[in-house]
Design an enzyme around this catalytic site. Structure first.
Site, PDB file in Angstrom:
ATOM      1  N   GLY A   9       2.392  -9.778 -14.508  1.00 23.96           N
ATOM      2  CA  GLY A   9       2.411  -9.826 -13.192  1.00 23.96           C
ATOM      3  C   GLY A   9       2.285 -11.031 -11.860  1.00 23.96           C
ATOM      4  N   ASN A  34       4.921  -2.961 -12.562  1.00 22.35           N
ATOM      5  CA  ASN A  34       5.143  -4.321 -11.424  1.00 22.35           C
ATOM      6  C   ASN A  34       5.989  -5.667 -11.497  1.00 22.35           C
ATOM      7  OD1 ASN A  34       5.927  -4.223  -8.346  1.00 22.35           O
ATOM      8  ND2 ASN A  34       4.078  -5.559  -7.708  1.00 22.35           N
ATOM      9  N   ASP A  57      -1.029   0.981 -20.556  1.00 20.46           N
ATOM     10  CA  ASP A  57      -1.751   1.460 -19.481  1.00 20.46           C
ATOM     11  C   ASP A  57      -3.503   1.041 -19.575  1.00 20.46           C
ATOM     12  OD1 ASP A  57      -0.402   2.994 -16.828  1.00 20.46           O
ATOM     13  OD2 ASP A  57      -2.759   2.841 -17.144  1.00 20.46           O
ATOM     14  N   SER A 123     -10.323  -8.776  -3.888  1.00 21.85           N
ATOM     15  CA  SER A 123      -9.271  -9.514  -2.575  1.00 21.85           C
ATOM     16  C   SER A 123     -10.089  -9.678  -1.649  1.00 21.85           C
ATOM     17  CB  SER A 123      -8.589  -7.847  -2.349  1.00 21.85           C
ATOM     18  OG  SER A 123      -7.685  -8.387  -1.499  1.00 21.85           O
ATOM     19  N   TYR A 147      -5.932   1.081  -0.051  1.00 20.86           N
ATOM     20  CA  TYR A 147      -6.369  -0.471  -1.821  1.00 20.86           C
ATOM     21  C   TYR A 147      -7.131  -1.337  -1.593  1.00 20.86           C
ATOM     22  CZ  TYR A 147      -5.434  -5.122  -2.960  1.00 20.86           C
ATOM     23  OH  TYR A 147      -5.177  -6.393  -4.278  1.00 20.86           O
ATOM     24  N   LYS A 151     -11.296  -1.544  -4.539  1.00 20.58           N
ATOM     25  CA  LYS A 151     -11.166  -2.289  -4.563  1.00 20.58           C
ATOM     26  C   LYS A 151     -13.150  -2.259  -4.674  1.00 20.58           C
ATOM     27  CE  LYS A 151      -7.932  -4.820  -6.287  1.00 20.58           C
ATOM     28  NZ  LYS A 151      -7.476  -5.198  -7.757  1.00 20.58           N
ATOM     29  N   LEU A 198       3.912 -11.925   3.400  1.00 18.36           N
ATOM     30  CA  LEU A 198       4.975 -13.649   4.643  1.00 18.36           C
ATOM     31  C   LEU A 198       5.925 -14.479   3.570  1.00 18.36           C
ATOM     32  CD1 LEU A 198       5.710 -14.261   7.007  1.00 18.36           C
ATOM     33  CD2 LEU A 198       3.711 -16.242   6.980  1.00 18.36           C
ATOM     34  N   GLY A 291      -3.336  -2.148  11.200  1.00 17.48           N
ATOM     35  CA  GLY A 291      -3.961  -2.743  10.921  1.00 17.48           C
ATOM     36  C   GLY A 291      -3.781  -3.995   9.983  1.00 17.48           C
TER      37      GLY A 291
HETATM   38  P1  NAD Z   1       1.253  -7.844  -9.567  1.00 18.96           P
HETATM   39  O1  NAD Z   1       2.049  -6.848  -9.142  1.00 18.96           O
HETATM   40  O2  NAD Z   1       2.465  -8.775  -9.399  1.00 18.96           O
HETATM   41  O3  NAD Z   1       0.388  -8.016 -11.160  1.00 18.96           O
HETATM   42  C1  NAD Z   1      -0.079  -6.595 -11.032  1.00 18.96           C
HETATM   43  C2  NAD Z   1       0.289  -6.386 -12.579  1.00 18.96           C
HETATM   44  O4  NAD Z   1      -0.167  -4.916 -13.296  1.00 18.96           O
HETATM   45  C3  NAD Z   1       1.605  -5.648 -12.930  1.00 18.96           C
HETATM   46  O5  NAD Z   1       2.102  -6.922 -14.193  1.00 18.96           O
HETATM   47  C4  NAD Z   1       1.629  -4.567 -13.194  1.00 18.96           C
HETATM   48  O6  NAD Z   1       2.757  -4.024 -13.969  1.00 18.96           O
HETATM   49  C5  NAD Z   1       0.320  -4.118 -13.780  1.00 18.96           C
HETATM   50  N1  NAD Z   1      -0.362  -2.977 -13.878  1.00 18.96           N
HETATM   51  C6  NAD Z   1      -0.767  -2.276 -12.756  1.00 18.96           C
HETATM   52  N2  NAD Z   1      -1.139  -1.485 -12.772  1.00 18.96           N
HETATM   53  C7  NAD Z   1      -0.943  -1.022 -14.566  1.00 18.96           C
HETATM   54  C8  NAD Z   1      -1.908  -0.085 -15.552  1.00 18.96           C
HETATM   55  N3  NAD Z   1      -2.077   1.321 -15.124  1.00 18.96           N
HETATM   56  N4  NAD Z   1      -2.168  -0.779 -16.617  1.00 18.96           N
HETATM   57  C9  NAD Z   1      -1.615  -1.703 -17.023  1.00 18.96           C
HETATM   58  N5  NAD Z   1      -0.853  -2.567 -16.088  1.00 18.96           N
HETATM   59  C10 NAD Z   1      -1.257  -2.417 -14.832  1.00 18.96           C
HETATM   60  O7  NAD Z   1      -0.028  -8.651  -8.098  1.00 18.96           O
HETATM   61  P2  NAD Z   1      -0.773  -9.751  -8.708  1.00 18.96           P
HETATM   62  O8  NAD Z   1      -0.115 -10.242  -7.134  1.00 18.96           O
HETATM   63  O9  NAD Z   1      -0.096 -10.527  -9.343  1.00 18.96           O
HETATM   64  O10 NAD Z   1      -1.799  -9.123  -8.765  1.00 18.96           O
HETATM   65  C11 NAD Z   1      -2.931  -9.618  -9.454  1.00 18.96           C
HETATM   66  C12 NAD Z   1      -4.221  -8.955  -8.751  1.00 18.96           C
HETATM   67  O11 NAD Z   1      -5.068  -9.048  -8.299  1.00 18.96           O
HETATM   68  C13 NAD Z   1      -4.198  -7.167  -8.624  1.00 18.96           C
HETATM   69  O12 NAD Z   1      -4.908  -6.305  -8.693  1.00 18.96           O
HETATM   70  C14 NAD Z   1      -3.795  -7.488  -7.238  1.00 18.96           C
HETATM   71  O13 NAD Z   1      -4.272  -6.270  -6.369  1.00 18.96           O
HETATM   72  C15 NAD Z   1      -5.325  -8.679  -6.696  1.00 18.96           C
HETATM   73  N6  NAD Z   1      -4.779  -9.252  -5.842  1.00 18.96           N
HETATM   74  C16 NAD Z   1      -3.538 -10.074  -5.328  1.00 18.96           C
HETATM   75  C17 NAD Z   1      -3.160 -10.442  -4.235  1.00 18.96           C
HETATM   76  C18 NAD Z   1      -1.569 -10.932  -3.684  1.00 18.96           C
HETATM   77  O14 NAD Z   1      -1.704 -10.956  -2.498  1.00 18.96           O
HETATM   78  N7  NAD Z   1      -0.953 -11.355  -4.558  1.00 18.96           N
HETATM   79  C19 NAD Z   1      -4.666 -10.256  -3.597  1.00 18.96           C
HETATM   80  C20 NAD Z   1      -5.679 -10.216  -3.310  1.00 18.96           C
HETATM   81  C21 NAD Z   1      -5.859  -9.465  -4.846  1.00 18.96           C
HETATM   82  C1  WQD Z   2       0.941 -11.878   6.544  1.00 23.26           C
HETATM   83  C2  WQD Z   2       0.550 -13.243   7.720  1.00 23.26           C
HETATM   84  C3  WQD Z   2       1.565 -10.826   8.953  1.00 23.26           C
HETATM   85  C4  WQD Z   2       4.908 -10.128   6.660  1.00 23.26           C
HETATM   86  C5  WQD Z   2      -1.889  -8.572   2.275  1.00 23.26           C
HETATM   87  C6  WQD Z   2      -2.820  -7.718   2.183  1.00 23.26           C
HETATM   88  C7  WQD Z   2      -4.309  -8.044   1.410  1.00 23.26           C
HETATM   89  C8  WQD Z   2      -3.889  -8.881   0.372  1.00 23.26           C
HETATM   90  C9  WQD Z   2      -3.061 -10.044   0.879  1.00 23.26           C
HETATM   91  C10 WQD Z   2      -4.106  -8.150  -1.197  1.00 23.26           C
HETATM   92  C11 WQD Z   2      -0.007 -11.212   8.420  1.00 23.26           C
HETATM   93  C12 WQD Z   2       1.910 -12.063   9.150  1.00 23.26           C
HETATM   94  C13 WQD Z   2       4.108 -10.958   7.098  1.00 23.26           C
HETATM   95  C14 WQD Z   2       6.660 -10.466   7.418  1.00 23.26           C
HETATM   96  C15 WQD Z   2       5.436 -11.394   9.217  1.00 23.26           C
HETATM   97  N1  WQD Z   2      -3.406  -8.678  -0.926  1.00 23.26           N
HETATM   98  N2  WQD Z   2       3.769 -12.067   8.169  1.00 23.26           N
HETATM   99  N3  WQD Z   2       6.142 -10.707   8.669  1.00 23.26           N
HETATM  100  O1  WQD Z   2      -1.643  -8.948   5.623  1.00 23.26           O
HETATM  101  O2  WQD Z   2      -2.832 -10.865   5.039  1.00 23.26           O
HETATM  102  O3  WQD Z   2      -2.217  -9.640   3.413  1.00 23.26           O
HETATM  103  O4  WQD Z   2      -1.778  -9.751   1.403  1.00 23.26           O
HETATM  104  O5  WQD Z   2      -4.802  -8.409  -1.808  1.00 23.26           O
HETATM  105  O6  WQD Z   2      -4.744  -7.287   1.060  1.00 23.26           O
HETATM  106  O7  WQD Z   2      -3.282  -6.930   3.161  1.00 23.26           O
HETATM  107  O8  WQD Z   2      -0.405 -10.906   4.572  1.00 23.26           O
HETATM  108  O9  WQD Z   2       1.860 -12.183   3.417  1.00 23.26           O
HETATM  109  O10 WQD Z   2       1.162  -9.818   4.361  1.00 23.26           O
HETATM  110  O11 WQD Z   2       1.204 -11.454   6.231  1.00 23.26           O
HETATM  111  O12 WQD Z   2       4.890 -12.373  10.448  1.00 23.26           O
HETATM  112  O13 WQD Z   2       7.463  -9.927   7.547  1.00 23.26           O
HETATM  113  O14 WQD Z   2       1.752 -12.894   8.489  1.00 23.26           O
HETATM  114  O15 WQD Z   2       1.849  -9.963  10.186  1.00 23.26           O
HETATM  115  O16 WQD Z   2       0.321 -12.346   9.961  1.00 23.26           O
HETATM  116  P1  WQD Z   2      -1.923  -9.756   4.537  1.00 23.26           P
HETATM  117  P2  WQD Z   2       0.878 -10.987   4.953  1.00 23.26           P
END
Ligand code: NAD
Ligand code: WQD
Length: 344
Positions: A9, A34, A57, A123, A147, A151, A198, A291
């Protein structure tokens, strides 16, 4: 050998690069729900080293146990999970099953294989609506969506695990808003469908895949009225995983924010993206998104204190690197052509 769950990912590919560049061996376990297998070929091309891939998985305990034993894994970085907030409201059970049950199966397999060093992707969403800013690790947890609650539950399970058995060493990382891409432009975020975050949305407007950005509210109590977030370059974030892996040795669970401590508004992101891309980003202001909070900002002091880790890359670099990835791969990993991507 380090096992990276979810390593195909967005964040996982960058973590794999950090590990490989540090000379560590990597096995990725991912169900590709994903992501795309091509992402790991790109990682191999960047690092000039191979990655073992297991298409499996995390809910498959036998597959994990087999991988841990066969590959001689010494530590696990656990990124696999579903992460779309909106989808989690519609399908909470799917989220609990994938994220919580998946993590339970993973740690059960780790116990059986006697691998007890774990880094977990939590997160900043676990904090919920900030009671004070910036958010430090002691801030109370009150996630506002399923979600985020998966966590929080996982964090609690991992804490209980450490209380029950003092041979576990766990790093619990709370990411803020990861964006950007590796500076090769070969790996980056490839969202399925319409991006809800965003920066990927802005990038798709800049490249012409979408007409205009919808800004979710400009009446927040912030200098320009739009929401403020702590965007962190994914390469800095990945480096944080290496730092915590090196730090883990003391039994117990340590929780660490990975953020920059610097806030950027939606309009800051739009203007910076316009600057680095030379494209205009048309936008329209809409109602607030349910939210959303006005400001979400990390206190990154603890990461600096215990890991010596700080982020180094600016918002401009985040946008420039994301733009390079978008330009070279207008359709992400789809219609993959590694040679073309490398050569361009
Ligand atoms: P992503 O979706 O790109 O990567 C997640 C990966 O996990 C994917 O490759 C997907 O195929 C794999 N996956 C999902 N469910 C699975 C399962 N049951 N078994 C095996 N593989 C599985 O997401 P990311 O942005 O790289 O996020 C990685 C981690 O970081 C996640 O746990 C996410 O919740 C956390 N996180 C992400 C963000 C963000 O904004 N990207 C912020 C905070 C935390
Ligand atoms: C950022 C800002 C929006 C899209 C999310 C998850 C959080 C974490 C990170 C995993 C905000 C604004 C966004 C758009 C906009 N993920 N926005 N137009 O909401 O801070 O966090 O991703 O853990 O759990 O909630 O990130 O990138 O969605 O938004 O105006 O089309 O951009 O309102 O102010 P967010 P975001």
């Amino acid at each position: 050998m380090i096992l990276v769950t979810g390593g195909a990912g967005f964040i996982g590919t960058h973590v794999c690069i950090a590990l490989l560049d540090a000379g560590l061996d990597v096995v990725v376990l991912d169900n590709l729900s994903n992501s795309n297998r091509a992402s790991l070929e790109r990682v191999e091309a960047i690092c000039g080293r191979s990655v073992i891939f297991r298409h499996a998985d995390i809910r498959d305990e036998e597959a994990i146990c087999g991988t841990l034993r066969a590959c001689g894994v010494t530590a696990v970085i656990h990124l696999a999970g579903l992460k779309a907030v909106g989808q989690s409201n519609a399908q909470p059970v799917t989220y609990y099953e994938n994220n919580v049950l998946g993590t339970m199966r993973l740690v059960s397999a780790m116990m059986r294989a006697n691998v007890k060093t774990l880094v977990f992707s939590s997160s900043a969403t676990v904090y919920g609506v900030p009671k004070y800013l910036p958010l430090d690790e002691r801030h109370p947890l009150d996630p506002t969506n399923p979600y985020g609650r998966t966590k929080r539950v996982i964090e609690e399970i991992l804490m209980d695990l450490c209380r029950s058995d003092d041979s576990w060493c766990i790093g619990n990382l709370r990411y803020f808003n990861p964006v950007g891409a590796h500076d090769s432009g070969l790996v980056g975020e490839d969202p399925l469908g319409v991006p809800s975050n965003l920066v990927p949305f802005v990038a798709q407007v800049a490249i012409g895949r979408r007409e205009r950005l919808q800004i979710w509210g400009n009446d927040y109590d912030t200098p320009d009225g739009t929401g403020i977030r702590d965007y962190i370059h994914v390469v800095d974030l990945a480096a944080g995983h290496l730092s915590v892996l090196r730090h883990l040795g003391q039994p117990g669970l340590i929780t660490i924010n990975l953020g920059t401590g610097k806030g950027s508004s939606v309009l800051d992101v739009v203007r910076t993206f316009e600057k680095v891309s030379g494209r205009s980003i048309p936008y329209e202001v809409m109602e607030r998104r349910a939210g959303d909070v006005a400001v979400c900002l990390a206190d990154p002091a603890f990461a600096k204190q215990v890991l010596g880790w700080t982020s180094t890359r600016s918002l401009e670099q985040m946008c420039a690197d994301h733009w390079r990835w978008q330009l070279r791969n207008p359709n992400g990993y789809h219609c993959d052509d590694l040679a073309k991507a490398v050569g361009r």
